[in-house]
Design a protein around this motif. Structure first.
Motif, PDB file in Angstrom:
ATOM      1  N   LEU A  39     -84.118 -11.761 -80.170  1.00 45.49           N
ATOM      2  CA  LEU A  39     -82.785 -11.533 -79.613  1.00 45.49           C
ATOM      3  C   LEU A  39     -81.850 -10.966 -80.675  1.00 45.49           C
ATOM      4  CD1 LEU A  39     -80.644 -11.802 -77.372  1.00 45.49           C
ATOM      5  CD2 LEU A  39     -80.293 -14.181 -78.114  1.00 45.49           C
ATOM      6  N   ALA A  40     -81.911 -11.504 -81.891  1.00 46.35           N
ATOM      7  CA  ALA A  40     -81.055 -11.020 -82.981  1.00 46.35           C
ATOM      8  C   ALA A  40     -81.365  -9.561 -83.294  1.00 46.35           C
ATOM      9  CB  ALA A  40     -81.243 -11.888 -84.220  1.00 46.35           C
ATOM     10  N   THR A  41     -82.650  -9.204 -83.273  1.00 48.00           N
ATOM     11  CA  THR A  41     -83.050  -7.820 -83.525  1.00 48.00           C
ATOM     12  C   THR A  41     -82.489  -6.890 -82.448  1.00 48.00           C
ATOM     13  OG1 THR A  41     -85.102  -8.526 -84.605  1.00 48.00           O
ATOM     14  CG2 THR A  41     -85.022  -6.263 -83.782  1.00 48.00           C
ATOM     15  N   PHE A  42     -82.531  -7.350 -81.201  1.00 48.98           N
ATOM     16  CA  PHE A  42     -82.026  -6.549 -80.079  1.00 48.98           C
ATOM     17  C   PHE A  42     -80.513  -6.370 -80.188  1.00 48.98           C
ATOM     18  CE2 PHE A  42     -81.311  -6.216 -75.269  1.00 48.98           C
ATOM     19  CZ  PHE A  42     -81.645  -4.870 -75.245  1.00 48.98           C
ATOM     20  N   GLU A  43     -79.806  -7.444 -80.554  1.00 52.75           N
ATOM     21  CA  GLU A  43     -78.354  -7.356 -80.708  1.00 52.75           C
ATOM     22  C   GLU A  43     -77.984  -6.397 -81.838  1.00 52.75           C
ATOM     23  OE1 GLU A  43     -76.619 -11.614 -79.118  1.00 52.75           O
ATOM     24  OE2 GLU A  43     -77.506 -11.557 -81.129  1.00 52.75           O
ATOM     25  N   THR A  44     -78.751  -6.412 -82.907  1.00 49.17           N
ATOM     26  CA  THR A  44     -78.494  -5.492 -84.017  1.00 49.17           C
ATOM     27  C   THR A  44     -78.677  -4.040 -83.568  1.00 49.17           C
ATOM     28  OG1 THR A  44     -79.197  -7.133 -85.649  1.00 49.17           O
ATOM     29  CG2 THR A  44     -79.211  -4.829 -86.341  1.00 49.17           C
ATOM     30  N   ALA A  45     -79.739  -3.803 -82.771  1.00 46.65           N
ATOM     31  CA  ALA A  45     -80.007  -2.456 -82.276  1.00 46.65           C
ATOM     32  C   ALA A  45     -78.897  -1.976 -81.345  1.00 46.65           C
ATOM     33  CB  ALA A  45     -81.351  -2.417 -81.562  1.00 46.65           C
ATOM     34  N   LEU A  46     -78.327  -2.898 -80.564  1.00 44.22           N
ATOM     35  CA  LEU A  46     -77.265  -2.534 -79.634  1.00 44.22           C
ATOM     36  C   LEU A  46     -75.912  -2.419 -80.320  1.00 44.22           C
ATOM     37  CD1 LEU A  46     -78.133  -4.777 -76.530  1.00 44.22           C
ATOM     38  CD2 LEU A  46     -78.465  -2.314 -76.753  1.00 44.22           C
ATOM     39  N   GLY A  47     -75.798  -3.044 -81.464  1.00 42.89           N
ATOM     40  CA  GLY A  47     -74.537  -2.981 -82.181  1.00 42.89           C
ATOM     41  C   GLY A  47     -73.494  -3.964 -81.695  1.00 42.89           C
ATOM     42  N   GLY A  48     -73.922  -5.067 -81.099  1.00 45.34           N
ATOM     43  CA  GLY A  48     -72.960  -6.061 -80.620  1.00 45.34           C
ATOM     44  C   GLY A  48     -73.647  -7.313 -80.137  1.00 45.34           C
ATOM     45  N   MET A  49     -72.888  -8.390 -80.010  1.00 39.88           N
ATOM     46  CA  MET A  49     -73.413  -9.670 -79.559  1.00 39.88           C
ATOM     47  C   MET A  49     -73.559  -9.668 -78.042  1.00 39.88           C
ATOM     48  SD  MET A  49     -73.875 -11.293 -82.360  1.00 39.88           S
ATOM     49  CE  MET A  49     -74.103 -12.994 -81.798  1.00 39.88           C
ATOM     50  N   LEU A  50     -74.657 -10.237 -77.560  1.00 42.11           N
ATOM     51  CA  LEU A  50     -74.912 -10.343 -76.124  1.00 42.11           C
ATOM     52  C   LEU A  50     -74.516 -11.711 -75.579  1.00 42.11           C
ATOM     53  CD1 LEU A  50     -78.408  -8.613 -76.058  1.00 42.11           C
ATOM     54  CD2 LEU A  50     -76.234  -7.645 -75.283  1.00 42.11           C
ATOM     55  N   PHE A  51     -74.503 -12.714 -76.447  1.00 41.40           N
ATOM     56  CA  PHE A  51     -74.168 -14.070 -76.033  1.00 41.40           C
ATOM     57  C   PHE A  51     -73.137 -14.678 -76.983  1.00 41.40           C
ATOM     58  CE2 PHE A  51     -78.601 -13.666 -74.528  1.00 41.40           C
ATOM     59  CZ  PHE A  51     -78.425 -13.989 -73.189  1.00 41.40           C
ATOM     60  N   GLU A  52     -72.346 -15.566 -76.428  1.00 43.36           N
ATOM     61  CA  GLU A  52     -71.510 -16.451 -77.225  1.00 43.36           C
ATOM     62  C   GLU A  52     -72.121 -17.836 -77.144  1.00 43.36           C
ATOM     63  OE1 GLU A  52     -67.718 -16.142 -75.414  1.00 43.36           O
ATOM     64  OE2 GLU A  52     -67.152 -14.296 -76.470  1.00 43.36           O
ATOM     65  N   ARG A  53     -72.264 -18.494 -78.291  1.00 42.93           N
ATOM     66  CA  ARG A  53     -72.869 -19.819 -78.318  1.00 42.93           C
ATOM     67  C   ARG A  53     -71.800 -20.887 -78.150  1.00 42.93           C
ATOM     68  NH1 ARG A  53     -75.683 -15.268 -80.116  1.00 42.93           N
ATOM     69  NH2 ARG A  53     -77.895 -15.790 -80.415  1.00 42.93           N
ATOM     70  N   GLU A  54     -71.975 -21.756 -77.182  1.00 40.54           N
ATOM     71  CA  GLU A  54     -71.064 -22.886 -76.982  1.00 40.54           C
ATOM     72  C   GLU A  54     -71.911 -24.130 -76.790  1.00 40.54           C
ATOM     73  OE1 GLU A  54     -67.788 -24.472 -73.736  1.00 40.54           O
ATOM     74  OE2 GLU A  54     -68.014 -22.319 -74.046  1.00 40.54           O
ATOM     75  N   ARG A  55     -71.946 -24.956 -77.815  1.00 36.73           N
ATOM     76  CA  ARG A  55     -72.827 -26.123 -77.829  1.00 36.73           C
ATOM     77  C   ARG A  55     -74.265 -25.639 -77.632  1.00 36.73           C
ATOM     78  NH1 ARG A  55     -69.301 -30.614 -74.364  1.00 36.73           N
ATOM     79  NH2 ARG A  55     -67.444 -30.533 -75.742  1.00 36.73           N
ATOM     80  N   ARG A  56     -74.944 -26.138 -76.620  1.00 35.73           N
ATOM     81  CA  ARG A  56     -76.334 -25.743 -76.410  1.00 35.73           C
ATOM     82  C   ARG A  56     -76.486 -24.639 -75.365  1.00 35.73           C
ATOM     83  NH1 ARG A  56     -79.806 -31.438 -76.362  1.00 35.73           N
ATOM     84  NH2 ARG A  56     -79.148 -32.172 -78.429  1.00 35.73           N
ATOM     85  N   ARG A  57     -75.386 -24.205 -74.779  1.00 36.63           N
ATOM     86  CA  ARG A  57     -75.428 -23.188 -73.736  1.00 36.63           C
ATOM     87  C   ARG A  57     -75.067 -21.827 -74.294  1.00 36.63           C
ATOM     88  NH1 ARG A  57     -78.060 -23.986 -69.182  1.00 36.63           N
ATOM     89  NH2 ARG A  57     -76.733 -22.385 -68.253  1.00 36.63           N
ATOM     90  N   LEU A  58     -75.595 -20.786 -73.649  1.00 35.44           N
ATOM     91  CA  LEU A  58     -75.291 -19.419 -74.012  1.00 35.44           C
ATOM     92  C   LEU A  58     -74.467 -18.788 -72.897  1.00 35.44           C
ATOM     93  CD1 LEU A  58     -78.778 -18.232 -75.341  1.00 35.44           C
ATOM     94  CD2 LEU A  58     -76.807 -18.963 -76.682  1.00 35.44           C
ATOM     95  N   HIS A  59     -73.407 -18.104 -73.263  1.00 41.87           N
ATOM     96  CA  HIS A  59     -72.547 -17.429 -72.291  1.00 41.87           C
ATOM     97  C   HIS A  59     -72.516 -15.944 -72.617  1.00 41.87           C
ATOM     98  CE1 HIS A  59     -71.046 -21.259 -70.726  1.00 41.87           C
ATOM     99  NE2 HIS A  59     -71.025 -21.671 -71.991  1.00 41.87           N
ATOM    100  N   LEU A  60     -72.679 -15.117 -71.597  1.00 41.83           N
ATOM    101  CA  LEU A  60     -72.729 -13.676 -71.795  1.00 41.83           C
ATOM    102  C   LEU A  60     -71.388 -13.127 -72.274  1.00 41.83           C
ATOM    103  CD1 LEU A  60     -74.712 -12.731 -68.574  1.00 41.83           C
ATOM    104  CD2 LEU A  60     -75.513 -12.365 -70.920  1.00 41.83           C
ATOM    105  N   THR A  61     -71.451 -12.204 -73.214  1.00 39.18           N
ATOM    106  CA  THR A  61     -70.271 -11.457 -73.612  1.00 39.18           C
ATOM    107  C   THR A  61     -70.072 -10.305 -72.627  1.00 39.18           C
ATOM    108  OG1 THR A  61     -71.563  -9.966 -75.001  1.00 39.18           O
ATOM    109  CG2 THR A  61     -70.731 -11.987 -76.032  1.00 39.18           C
ATOM    110  N   ASP A  62     -69.004  -9.543 -72.804  1.00 39.75           N
ATOM    111  CA  ASP A  62     -68.797  -8.372 -71.937  1.00 39.75           C
ATOM    112  C   ASP A  62     -69.964  -7.397 -72.071  1.00 39.75           C
ATOM    113  OD1 ASP A  62     -66.390  -9.355 -71.039  1.00 39.75           O
ATOM    114  OD2 ASP A  62     -65.160  -8.205 -72.460  1.00 39.75           O
TER     115      ASP A  62
END
Length: 299
Positions: A39-62
């Motif tokens: 996932l980190a590799t994919f986010e680097t390739a896209l140039g932005g974060m795909l998720f915001e981490r909140e406790r143990r849950r992941l929430h999509l960014t724009d």
């Protein structure tokens, strides 16, 4: 990014569907650390974060929501293509795995499955009952070809499958002859204090029925809660209480269980749906179910 890495996109898609990396790693049979790194590799390739981490849950960014919209379409199409190329030749029996919500009346489920069983091609049916949420997970994991249910989740929770509206029916009340006849006069007030058989399954029609009772000032006495629609009818046939079933199958209910209809309530309805992995199923049996609903209204 000159070329999209579809494997990374698929991993992101599975994480967004499952909600956590841990759950997605179980489905994908990958170590959580491996999946997190991908996932980190994919986010680097896209140039932005795909998720915001909140406790143990992941929430999509724009950005994540935008990518997910395309991923849903891409993998819906690949699922359709996969289904098409994997279908057996026409002369071989067609395997159909169907999930049926426990809250659906068994006669209704039988009628909804009939179009698939009437295909010219032989069909081998594997039918599984359970709660809708568990059946949806099995559908997403391709353990089921179709899910029949009377409950639809919120739109934001409908990722990974398509919803097809099948049919609807008013709800009728039934009881053994000795119990039904005195309740017909003065309905619905006659139901005050009458023994009522309830379903413990998450059936929307029964919740609507109880609301209708409340609006009309009717208070039946719940004497039993049963999570099997067929068993409710058996209890009702033995005079243990009044039970509800779709008006569309009242003739068969009365014949099979030797009960009588007390009344039909047009303001309380049961709606039925089919869930499939794509909007345009390639499976002949699934398509027959979605396109050829065989019951509606009253007899």
């Amino acid at each position: 990014m000159d070329q999209l890495n579809l494997r990374h996109l698929y991993y992101f898609w599975m994480i967004s569907r499952e909600g956590t990396i841990a759950r997605a790693s179980e489905v994908l049979d990958l170590a959580p650390q491996t999946l997190s790194g991908q996932l980190a590799t994919f986010e680097t390739a896209l140039g932005g974060m795909l998720f915001e981490r909140e406790r143990r849950r992941l929430h999509l960014t724009d950005l994540g929501r935008t990518v997910l919209g395309y991923a849903d379409e891409i993998f819906a199409l690949t699922s359709e293509l996969n289904d098409v190329v994997r279908l057996a030749p026409a002369e071989r029996p067609l395997s159909l795995s169907a999930g049926v919500s426990a809250s659906i009346h068994k006669l209704i489920a039988y009628n909804l499955l009939q179009p698939a069983m009437k295909l010219k091609r032989p069909v081998h049916l594997n039918c599984l009952t359970g709660n809708t949420e568990d059946l949806i997970l099995r559908l997403k994991r391709k353990e089921l070809d179709v899910v029949l249910t009377d409950w639809v989740p919120q739109e934001e929770d409908q990722r990974g499958f398509a919803v097809h509206s099948l049919a609807g029916s008013a709800i009728s009340l039934f009881a053994s002859p000795g119990l039904a006849e005195p309740l017909m006069d003065g309905f619905p007030e006659s139901l005050n204090g009458a023994p009522m058989l309830a379903t413990t399954a998450d059936a929307p029609y029964f919740k609507n029925l109880m609301h209708w009772f409340s609006v009309n000032g009717v208070k039946p006495e719940i004497v039993a809660r049963v999570d099997d629609s067929a068993l409710v009818k058996v209890f009702g046939s033995q005079g243990l209480g009044v039970f509800a079933a779709p008006t569309a199958i009242r003739g068969e209910v009365c014949r099979q269980y030797r009960v009588e209809e007390i009344a039909s309530i047009d303001d309380v309805n049961e709606a039925l749906f089919a869930f499939t992995r794509s909007k345009h199923p390639a499976h002949d049996g699934v398509r027959a179910i979605c396109e050829n609903s065989v019951w509606f209204g009253s007899e």
